[in-house]
Design an enzyme around this catalytic site. Structure first.
Site, PDB file in Angstrom:
ATOM      1  N   SER A  14      26.300  -5.781  37.889  1.00  0.00           N
ATOM      2  CA  SER A  14      26.572  -6.619  39.245  1.00  0.00           C
ATOM      3  C   SER A  14      26.637  -5.755  40.320  1.00  0.00           C
ATOM      4  O   SER A  14      27.635  -4.794  40.406  1.00  0.00           O
ATOM      5  CB  SER A  14      28.010  -7.212  38.946  1.00  0.00           C
ATOM      6  OG  SER A  14      28.272  -8.134  39.947  1.00  0.00           O
ATOM      7  N   GLU A  15      25.950  -6.047  41.493  1.00  0.00           N
ATOM      8  CA  GLU A  15      26.007  -5.249  42.439  1.00  0.00           C
ATOM      9  C   GLU A  15      27.084  -4.930  43.082  1.00  0.00           C
ATOM     10  O   GLU A  15      27.360  -3.951  43.966  1.00  0.00           O
ATOM     11  CB  GLU A  15      24.785  -5.882  43.403  1.00  0.00           C
ATOM     12  CG  GLU A  15      25.233  -7.169  44.322  1.00  0.00           C
ATOM     13  CD  GLU A  15      24.017  -7.829  44.770  1.00  0.00           C
ATOM     14  OE1 GLU A  15      24.221  -8.034  45.920  1.00  0.00           O
ATOM     15  OE2 GLU A  15      23.075  -7.864  44.326  1.00  0.00           O
ATOM     16  N   ASN A  16      28.216  -5.787  43.109  1.00  0.00           N
ATOM     17  CA  ASN A  16      29.588  -5.788  43.601  1.00  0.00           C
ATOM     18  C   ASN A  16      30.411  -4.511  42.821  1.00  0.00           C
ATOM     19  O   ASN A  16      31.543  -4.512  43.242  1.00  0.00           O
ATOM     20  CB  ASN A  16      30.397  -7.013  43.774  1.00  0.00           C
ATOM     21  CG  ASN A  16      30.432  -7.506  42.382  1.00  0.00           C
ATOM     22  OD1 ASN A  16      29.618  -7.751  41.804  1.00  0.00           O
ATOM     23  ND2 ASN A  16      31.584  -8.181  42.139  1.00  0.00           N
ATOM     24  N   SER A  49      27.343   1.578  42.977  1.00  0.00           N
ATOM     25  CA  SER A  49      26.440   0.516  42.806  1.00  0.00           C
ATOM     26  C   SER A  49      24.936   0.631  43.171  1.00  0.00           C
ATOM     27  O   SER A  49      23.932   0.396  42.676  1.00  0.00           O
ATOM     28  CB  SER A  49      27.231  -0.794  43.424  1.00  0.00           C
ATOM     29  OG  SER A  49      26.486  -1.815  42.632  1.00  0.00           O
ATOM     30  N   GLY A  97      22.282  -7.753  48.546  1.00  0.00           N
ATOM     31  CA  GLY A  97      21.588  -6.985  47.932  1.00  0.00           C
ATOM     32  C   GLY A  97      20.202  -6.869  47.520  1.00  0.00           C
ATOM     33  O   GLY A  97      19.356  -6.095  46.867  1.00  0.00           O
TER      34      GLY A  97
END
Length: 216
Positions: free
Chosen positions: A50-52, A90, A130
């Site tokens: 998950s990009e967060n 990330s 993203g």
């Protein structure tokens, strides 16, 4: 037994699940792509990023933790062995080429492999997020989208009219009607979804494309 019919989004998600290999590190965009884990074969284990800021994205168990959300801000879970990290780390994973597969929704894809998926002019949007990093950082990019807009307009077009997320970045397009691969020779129709005929795909696709001989 009554056969349950899949919705267009479920058809797309189930087909994309077949593109994943055991051991893949996968980033799923918000919306339709989040349905894909429901259709993974039992012997296919992937790590969701998950990009967060975490690896090991998993199903929500119980009410969950209020601060544990996916990239779209929805409550989520984390699997045993998962890990948390900051946004810098990330995006180092993403930009460093460590994501095997990214699946994103799409507003338009054109015959050059360009993708527009982040805004419609005149409508309020939170930003590109993203997506612009994922389309150039992931080893493989799959676009998951319905074949036409709500108005019936083709979404696989000759040239994107909407603001681009990335140029020449799409590898595979999966819709409820068909599967296309982007090759050096251009867009190639490689598969028809069950019950779909070639003429229907031609009528609903604006872009020029070649056809896998097996479909003729």
């Amino acid at each position: 037994m009554v056969e349950t019919l899949l919705s267009p989004k479920q058809i797309i998600a189930a087909r994309i699940a077949k593109e994943m290999k055991d051991g893949d590190v996968v980033n799923l965009g918000i919306g339709l792509p989040t349905l894909i884990p429901n259709y993974l074969p039992e012997n296919c284990h992937v790590t969701l990023q998950s990009e967060n800021g975490y690896f090991g994205l998993g199903p929500l168990v119980g009410e969950g933790e209020p601060d544990l959300v996916d990239a779209g801000g929805k409550p989520s879970g984390i699997l045993p062995g998962g890990a948390f990290f900051d946004s810098l780390m990330s995006f180092s994973f993403i930009r460093g080429g460590h994501i095997d597969l990214a699946v994103l929704g799409g507003l338009e894809v054109d015959e050059q492999g360009n993708l527009a998926n982040w805004m419609v002019p005149g409508k309020l949007v939170p930003g590109m997020g993203g997506a612009m990093d994922l389309v150039v950082g992931a080893k493989k990019v799959i676009v998951a989208m319905e074949h036409t807009s709500k108005n019936g307009d083709p979404k696989i077009v000759k040239r994107c009219k909407l603001p681009l997320t990335g140029e020449h970045v799409v590898d595979v397009i999966v819709t409820e009607l068909a599967v296309f691969h982007m090759t050096e020779e251009g867009l190639v129709l490689v598969e028809l979804q069950e019950g779909v005929d070639l003429e229907t795909v031609k009528q609903k696709t604006e872009a020029s494309f070649k056809i896998n001989p097996a479909l003729l």
